[in-house]
Write a protein that holds these residues in place. Sequence first.
Motif, PDB file in Angstrom:
ATOM      1  N   SER A  58       0.828  -1.215   0.000  1.00 24.05           N
ATOM      2  CA  SER A  58       0.000   0.000   0.000  1.00 24.05           C
ATOM      3  C   SER A  58       0.861   1.263   0.000  1.00 24.05           C
ATOM      4  CB  SER A  58      -0.965   0.005   1.181  1.00 24.05           C
ATOM      5  OG  SER A  58      -0.257  -0.115   2.402  1.00 24.05           O
ATOM      6  N   ALA A  59       2.002   1.226   0.672  1.00 19.29           N
ATOM      7  CA  ALA A  59       2.906   2.382   0.675  1.00 19.29           C
ATOM      8  C   ALA A  59       3.497   2.598  -0.718  1.00 19.29           C
ATOM      9  CB  ALA A  59       4.016   2.183   1.699  1.00 19.29           C
ATOM     10  N   LEU A  60       3.799   1.503  -1.409  1.00 22.80           N
ATOM     11  CA  LEU A  60       4.293   1.617  -2.784  1.00 22.80           C
ATOM     12  C   LEU A  60       3.226   2.205  -3.689  1.00 22.80           C
ATOM     13  CD1 LEU A  60       6.347  -1.579  -3.667  1.00 22.80           C
ATOM     14  CD2 LEU A  60       7.031   0.791  -3.971  1.00 22.80           C
ATOM     15  N   GLN A  61       1.996   1.744  -3.519  1.00 25.09           N
ATOM     16  CA  GLN A  61       0.905   2.245  -4.356  1.00 25.09           C
ATOM     17  C   GLN A  61       0.711   3.744  -4.144  1.00 25.09           C
ATOM     18  OE1 GLN A  61      -2.987   0.467  -3.795  1.00 25.09           O
ATOM     19  NE2 GLN A  61      -3.482   0.833  -5.942  1.00 25.09           N
ATOM     20  N   ARG A  62       0.782   4.192  -2.902  1.00 26.47           N
ATOM     21  CA  ARG A  62       0.661   5.628  -2.620  1.00 26.47           C
ATOM     22  C   ARG A  62       1.841   6.406  -3.205  1.00 26.47           C
ATOM     23  NH1 ARG A  62      -1.076   3.614   2.305  1.00 26.47           N
ATOM     24  NH2 ARG A  62       0.973   3.936   3.249  1.00 26.47           N
ATOM     25  N   ALA A  63       3.039   5.845  -3.105  1.00 27.49           N
ATOM     26  CA  ALA A  63       4.234   6.532  -3.594  1.00 27.49           C
ATOM     27  C   ALA A  63       4.215   6.682  -5.112  1.00 27.49           C
ATOM     28  CB  ALA A  63       5.494   5.773  -3.166  1.00 27.49           C
ATOM     29  N   VAL A  64       3.747   5.648  -5.805  1.00 22.41           N
ATOM     30  CA  VAL A  64       3.736   5.680  -7.269  1.00 22.41           C
ATOM     31  C   VAL A  64       2.590   6.545  -7.779  1.00 22.41           C
ATOM     32  CG1 VAL A  64       3.452   4.254  -9.328  1.00 22.41           C
ATOM     33  CG2 VAL A  64       4.953   3.493  -7.501  1.00 22.41           C
ATOM     34  N   GLY A  65       1.471   6.495  -7.111  1.00 21.57           N
ATOM     35  CA  GLY A  65       0.354   7.355  -7.514  1.00 21.57           C
ATOM     36  C   GLY A  65      -0.756   6.601  -8.204  1.00 21.57           C
ATOM     37  N   ASP A  66      -0.983   6.886  -9.452  1.00 15.05           N
ATOM     38  CA  ASP A  66      -2.180   6.408 -10.138  1.00 15.05           C
ATOM     39  C   ASP A  66      -2.059   5.006 -10.734  1.00 15.05           C
ATOM     40  OD1 ASP A  66      -0.323   7.315 -11.947  1.00 15.05           O
ATOM     41  OD2 ASP A  66      -1.777   8.222 -13.296  1.00 15.05           O
ATOM     42  N   ILE A  67      -1.320   4.135 -10.106  1.00 16.91           N
ATOM     43  CA  ILE A  67      -1.189   2.752 -10.564  1.00 16.91           C
ATOM     44  C   ILE A  67      -2.280   1.902  -9.904  1.00 16.91           C
ATOM     45  CG2 ILE A  67       0.479   2.138  -8.756  1.00 16.91           C
ATOM     46  CD1 ILE A  67       1.857   0.315 -10.819  1.00 16.91           C
ATOM     47  N   SER A  68      -2.877   1.001 -10.677  1.00 13.93           N
ATOM     48  CA  SER A  68      -3.894   0.118 -10.117  1.00 13.93           C
ATOM     49  C   SER A  68      -3.226  -0.997  -9.309  1.00 13.93           C
ATOM     50  CB  SER A  68      -4.737  -0.501 -11.238  1.00 13.93           C
ATOM     51  OG  SER A  68      -3.961  -1.425 -11.990  1.00 13.93           O
ATOM     52  N   LYS A  69      -3.993  -1.609  -8.423  1.00  9.18           N
ATOM     53  CA  LYS A  69      -3.452  -2.717  -7.626  1.00  9.18           C
ATOM     54  C   LYS A  69      -3.003  -3.857  -8.530  1.00  9.18           C
ATOM     55  CE  LYS A  69      -5.996  -1.792  -3.432  1.00  9.18           C
ATOM     56  NZ  LYS A  69      -6.947  -2.257  -2.430  1.00  9.18           N
ATOM     57  N   ARG A  70      -3.791  -4.122  -9.555  1.00  9.28           N
ATOM     58  CA  ARG A  70      -3.455  -5.205 -10.482  1.00  9.28           C
ATOM     59  C   ARG A  70      -2.139  -4.933 -11.200  1.00  9.28           C
ATOM     60  NH1 ARG A  70      -4.296  -6.269 -15.944  1.00  9.28           N
ATOM     61  NH2 ARG A  70      -4.589  -8.455 -16.443  1.00  9.28           N
ATOM     62  N   MET A  71      -1.959  -3.717 -11.695  1.00  9.38           N
ATOM     63  CA  MET A  71      -0.736  -3.367 -12.415  1.00  9.38           C
ATOM     64  C   MET A  71       0.459  -3.334 -11.472  1.00  9.38           C
ATOM     65  SD  MET A  71       0.761  -2.906 -15.222  1.00  9.38           S
ATOM     66  CE  MET A  71      -0.676  -2.981 -16.237  1.00  9.38           C
ATOM     67  N   LEU A  72       0.273  -2.857 -10.250  1.00  9.05           N
ATOM     68  CA  LEU A  72       1.363  -2.850  -9.284  1.00  9.05           C
ATOM     69  C   LEU A  72       1.787  -4.279  -8.974  1.00  9.05           C
ATOM     70  CD1 LEU A  72       3.299  -1.427  -7.385  1.00  9.05           C
ATOM     71  CD2 LEU A  72       1.451  -1.301  -5.684  1.00  9.05           C
ATOM     72  N   THR A  73       0.810  -5.163  -8.758  1.00 12.45           N
ATOM     73  CA  THR A  73       1.106  -6.569  -8.482  1.00 12.45           C
ATOM     74  C   THR A  73       1.873  -7.188  -9.639  1.00 12.45           C
ATOM     75  OG1 THR A  73      -0.844  -6.802  -7.081  1.00 12.45           O
ATOM     76  CG2 THR A  73       0.078  -8.825  -8.008  1.00 12.45           C
ATOM     77  N   GLN A  74       1.411  -6.958 -10.851  1.00  8.64           N
ATOM     78  CA  GLN A  74       2.043  -7.527 -12.037  1.00  8.64           C
ATOM     79  C   GLN A  74       3.479  -7.015 -12.196  1.00  8.64           C
ATOM     80  OE1 GLN A  74      -0.191  -6.746 -15.601  1.00  8.64           O
ATOM     81  NE2 GLN A  74       1.313  -7.696 -16.928  1.00  8.64           N
ATOM     82  N   THR A  75       3.670  -5.723 -12.020  1.00 12.91           N
ATOM     83  CA  THR A  75       5.004  -5.143 -12.188  1.00 12.91           C
ATOM     84  C   THR A  75       5.946  -5.613 -11.086  1.00 12.91           C
ATOM     85  OG1 THR A  75       3.978  -3.207 -13.216  1.00 12.91           O
ATOM     86  CG2 THR A  75       6.271  -2.986 -12.534  1.00 12.91           C
ATOM     87  N   LEU A  76       5.449  -5.701  -9.859  1.00 12.01           N
ATOM     88  CA  LEU A  76       6.286  -6.200  -8.764  1.00 12.01           C
ATOM     89  C   LEU A  76       6.723  -7.638  -9.029  1.00 12.01           C
ATOM     90  CD1 LEU A  76       4.410  -4.684  -5.706  1.00 12.01           C
ATOM     91  CD2 LEU A  76       6.716  -4.093  -6.481  1.00 12.01           C
TER      92      LEU A  76
END
Length: 148
Positions: A58-76
Amino acid sequence: MTREHAGNRDGLLARIAAYEGAPADPGLCPVRDVLDRVGQKWTLLILAALETGPRRFSALQRAVGDISKRMLTQTLRQLERDGLISRTVFPTKPPAVEYRLTGLGTSALTPIAQLMHWADAHHDAIRTARASFDAEEGRASLSLSTVP
């Protein structure tokens, strides 16, 4: 593109293709393989967000901004697969997951920082060039649409 620019591009492509150990099949080229990952929309932002230390999802998602959870998961997952980040699961209820740069990921920060600095320093010039190009394209498409 001017001849000078074309020559620079051709020279760079030749150097990339001719480096020692370059495979005959361009699909097996390590430069292309790495640039495919680094060139993805979210990769650099995620690596930059992890520069200061480990972060939870969740901290990564806030830091990156407008990335979806799905895209963040996939990229990670892709970055973990490439060895640029590590994922640690802590046995809590619910499980806590933390992401951090590996040594390989940390080594990528210097060239990434140079690219980010270049982008910041030249962004105004790029926006001006885009506006000029778009205005020229608009005039060209208007003149084509008015031709009988």
